[in-house]
Motif scaffolding. Sequence first.
Motif, short mmCIF file in Angstrom:
data_model
loop_
_atom_site.label_atom_id
_atom_site.label_comp_id
_atom_site.label_asym_id
_atom_site.label_seq_id
_atom_site.Cartn_x
_atom_site.Cartn_y
_atom_site.Cartn_z
N GLN A 81 49.45 53.83 31.39
CA GLN A 81 49.53 54.32 32.76
C GLN A 81 48.47 53.64 33.60
OE1 GLN A 81 49.38 58.67 32.93
NE2 GLN A 81 49.91 58.73 30.78
N GLY A 82 48.79 53.41 34.86
CA GLY A 82 47.81 52.80 35.75
C GLY A 82 48.50 52.07 36.87
N SER A 83 47.94 52.16 38.06
CA SER A 83 48.56 51.57 39.24
C SER A 83 48.02 50.17 39.51
CB SER A 83 48.29 52.47 40.45
OG SER A 83 48.52 51.78 41.65
N VAL A 84 48.84 49.35 40.15
CA VAL A 84 48.42 47.99 40.52
C VAL A 84 47.37 48.02 41.62
CG1 VAL A 84 50.58 46.88 39.84
CG2 VAL A 84 50.34 47.78 42.16
N THR A 85 47.20 49.18 42.29
CA THR A 85 46.20 49.28 43.35
C THR A 85 44.96 50.06 42.89
OG1 THR A 85 47.25 51.28 44.23
CG2 THR A 85 47.92 49.17 45.18
N SER A 86 44.90 50.42 41.61
CA SER A 86 43.78 51.21 41.11
C SER A 86 42.52 50.35 41.04
CB SER A 86 44.10 51.76 39.72
OG SER A 86 44.17 50.70 38.78
N HIS A 87 41.37 51.02 40.92
CA HIS A 87 40.11 50.30 40.81
C HIS A 87 40.05 49.52 39.50
CE1 HIS A 87 38.06 52.71 44.12
NE2 HIS A 87 37.88 51.46 44.40
N VAL A 88 40.69 50.03 38.45
CA VAL A 88 40.72 49.29 37.19
C VAL A 88 41.44 47.96 37.39
CG1 VAL A 88 41.65 49.27 34.84
CG2 VAL A 88 40.55 51.33 35.72
N ALA A 89 42.55 47.98 38.15
CA ALA A 89 43.29 46.75 38.43
C ALA A 89 42.44 45.78 39.24
CB ALA A 89 44.58 47.08 39.19
N ILE A 90 41.76 46.31 40.24
CA ILE A 90 40.91 45.46 41.09
C ILE A 90 39.79 44.84 40.27
CG2 ILE A 90 39.26 45.49 43.02
CD1 ILE A 90 41.04 47.73 44.25
N MET A 91 39.18 45.64 39.38
CA MET A 91 38.09 45.12 38.56
C MET A 91 38.58 44.07 37.58
SD MET A 91 35.52 48.29 37.77
CE MET A 91 36.76 49.51 37.42
N ALA A 92 39.78 44.28 37.01
CA ALA A 92 40.33 43.29 36.08
C ALA A 92 40.49 41.94 36.78
CB ALA A 92 41.67 43.77 35.54
N LYS A 93 40.99 41.95 38.01
CA LYS A 93 41.13 40.71 38.77
C LYS A 93 39.77 40.11 39.09
CE LYS A 93 45.62 41.38 41.01
NZ LYS A 93 46.34 41.47 42.30
N THR A 94 38.84 40.96 39.52
CA THR A 94 37.52 40.48 39.90
C THR A 94 36.81 39.82 38.72
OG1 THR A 94 37.32 42.23 41.55
CG2 THR A 94 35.28 41.17 40.85
N TYR A 95 36.91 40.44 37.54
CA TYR A 95 36.23 39.91 36.35
C TYR A 95 37.09 38.89 35.61
CZ TYR A 95 33.48 44.16 37.18
OH TYR A 95 32.72 45.16 37.75
N GLU A 96 38.31 38.63 36.13
CA GLU A 96 39.24 37.66 35.53
C GLU A 96 39.56 38.03 34.08
OE1 GLU A 96 38.14 33.60 36.20
OE2 GLU A 96 37.44 33.99 38.24
N ILE A 97 39.86 39.32 33.88
CA ILE A 97 40.27 39.82 32.57
C ILE A 97 41.78 40.03 32.58
CG2 ILE A 97 40.03 41.71 30.90
CD1 ILE A 97 37.31 42.33 32.21
N PRO A 98 42.54 39.35 31.73
CA PRO A 98 43.99 39.58 31.69
C PRO A 98 44.27 41.06 31.44
CG PRO A 98 43.40 37.66 30.37
CD PRO A 98 42.11 38.32 30.76
N ALA A 99 45.16 41.63 32.24
CA ALA A 99 45.42 43.07 32.14
C ALA A 99 46.87 43.38 32.47
CB ALA A 99 44.49 43.85 33.06
N ILE A 100 47.43 44.35 31.74
CA ILE A 100 48.82 44.78 31.93
C ILE A 100 48.87 46.29 31.86
CG2 ILE A 100 51.16 44.71 30.99
CD1 ILE A 100 50.58 41.96 29.88
N THR A 101 49.64 46.90 32.75
CA THR A 101 49.84 48.35 32.72
C THR A 101 51.33 48.67 32.56
OG1 THR A 101 49.31 50.42 33.84
CG2 THR A 101 50.12 48.62 35.22
N GLY A 102 51.64 49.94 32.36
CA GLY A 102 53.05 50.34 32.22
C GLY A 102 53.66 49.94 30.89
N VAL A 103 52.80 49.70 29.87
CA VAL A 103 53.32 49.35 28.54
C VAL A 103 53.44 50.66 27.76
CG1 VAL A 103 53.07 47.81 26.55
CG2 VAL A 103 52.00 47.21 28.74
N PHE A 104 54.52 51.36 28.02
CA PHE A 104 54.67 52.72 27.50
C PHE A 104 54.82 52.74 25.98
CE2 PHE A 104 56.48 52.79 31.85
CZ PHE A 104 55.50 53.58 32.43
N GLU A 105 54.15 53.72 25.37
CA GLU A 105 54.18 53.99 23.93
C GLU A 105 53.51 52.91 23.08
OE1 GLU A 105 58.14 54.87 22.66
OE2 GLU A 105 58.33 56.62 23.95
N ILE A 106 52.78 51.99 23.71
CA ILE A 106 52.10 50.97 22.91
C ILE A 106 51.03 51.59 22.03
CG2 ILE A 106 50.42 50.41 24.73
CD1 ILE A 106 50.54 47.49 23.66
N TYR A 107 50.41 52.66 22.51
CA TYR A 107 49.32 53.30 21.77
C TYR A 107 49.78 53.74 20.38
CZ TYR A 107 44.74 55.55 21.60
OH TYR A 107 43.44 55.89 21.28
#
Length: 577
Positions: free
Chosen positions: A195-221
């Motif tokens: 779970q997580g939005s493309v406008t969330s602070h986690v998303a913004i930080m991932a872009k800022t720190y240039e960390i590859p990130a994906i959300t909405g990968v349901f049941e991966i856990y």
Amino acid sequence: MLNSEKNKIVMRGISLSSGVAIAKAILMDSQVSMDFIETNRISVANYKDEIAKFNLSREKCIEQIEELMSKTAVEDEISEILLFQKILMKDQSFINNVKHRAEAEKINIEFIIITELKKIKEQFDAAEAEIIRTKFHDIQDIYHRLICNLLEIEQFSESTIRDISHPFILVSKQLFPSSIASLNRDLLQGIIMEQGSVTSHVAIMAKTYEIPAITGVFEIYSKLDQGDEIIIDGNKGIVILSPTLEELEKYRVIKNEIDHDFSKHVNKVDEIKFICNEQIPFSIEANASFLKDAKEGYLNGASGVGLFRSEFFYMISKTLPEVDEELKLYRSLAELDPDKPVTIRLLDVGGDKMPFYLPMPPDPVPQLGFRGIRYLLNYPELLKRQLKNIILASAYGKVKLLIPFITVLEDIDRTLFYIGEVLSECNIDRSNIEIGIMVEIPSVALGIESYLDRIDFISIGTNDLSQYLFAVSRDASQLNGYHCTVHPVMLKLLASVIRCADEKGKEVTICGEIASDPFIAGLLVGIGARSLSMNPSSIEPVRKKLFNSSIKYLEEMAQKALEGEKFIDILNIILKI
């Protein structure tokens, strides 16, 4: 680890930050069930014990936040969030409310905190714009930390993660900003969330720190074990579980190319002037909200600042900024490199971006109502004040003025009238500053010829243009299938606007999110785009892709895309670029 007994699984999600990561999975989830606490209201004999426990836990939260802040740069995105959380824990109205409920209801303090959080969530859920709704996560983050301190357990299994000494990909059902602050970013290779939005602070930080990130990968856990080897392809929005040896080698090569190979062709700090092997003139510029964004863009080789969002300067101010302070900002932008263009967008306030100190009439549908130039024209003194600062800054560099949310010709005519007044007051000639408009409304895109004679350039905002073209809110996650920035209809409209501007000799820049995608950028070049503006961290992967492409091939792919009928037709072409 690479488990030969497991079958390979490819899972799709929504990319938050581009790039490739290969590492072992580390699973991190909340150590406590908030749903369980919400259903367990417990009567207490001594409410004063509950208040004492609350005070101790709240002080511990403040200590934890201060420790995280000590490890975070002052200008860092996370620093502002942590400061906000610290202020929240010291807020007297919050403290008094909790104490009053504890005394009046004589119930366990954890239940009070979780029900207070539920009330806050209901208020944020009522907000129309997702960017406002996602700010709830910053509050949820500190409330969860407080509850875990009350229960004397860790919010997440952070101590285990802090002990990790090897590169890892973090997998979580939901992540909070403070959790990222507690991690070793040198070892953190990627982020995957259910779970997580493309406008969330986690998303913004991932872009800022240039960390590859994906959300909405349901049941991966539930499909992973600690230490499983996985691959993130942030460019395509996919995660590969239990990859084969061949896939591991393939993605190591791709990652190595991203990390190293491009430096052989273009010096990292060199300005981008050409694309493709045919040496076609091209410009990749940086989108910026703050001065530091522009600096980062130049370090990555940006040809200029293609979009400076001036409203953020107003948003972070507690009162209307002083005239000298605003001029100083624009002058500093221009002086970063006086030979490079800086496009400053007039205040695009309204909707989810509204400084509390500015007047705002009731607006039942903010995204369709009182925003951008519509707002400024209703407050001409505010408009003229900002125009004067931008125009005066043009004496220090190549400043360009961009007008947002133009919808009809009358908007541009009235704005040009005020620009003329300010130019006259400042004794500055009209030729000293270029004036352009945002093309983000279908009425303007379809009637672009009428506007081109009045202005010097256009910037296409594909995010809003797609929203209004397909009648779907950018923030409505349940309607993601309708929000297609690369639909054939959208591409045809973009191609038409670019063609008209070229015929009139007017510069066109595409500054929406699609410009940041290396593969879609290739399509945009194929339909005629010769200037893109994007997040600073996207500049290198985009220019690498375009530098190694053939213009003829990109034009052929674009032609096939224009002949398509559905989004899937475009997707199949993008995968071949």
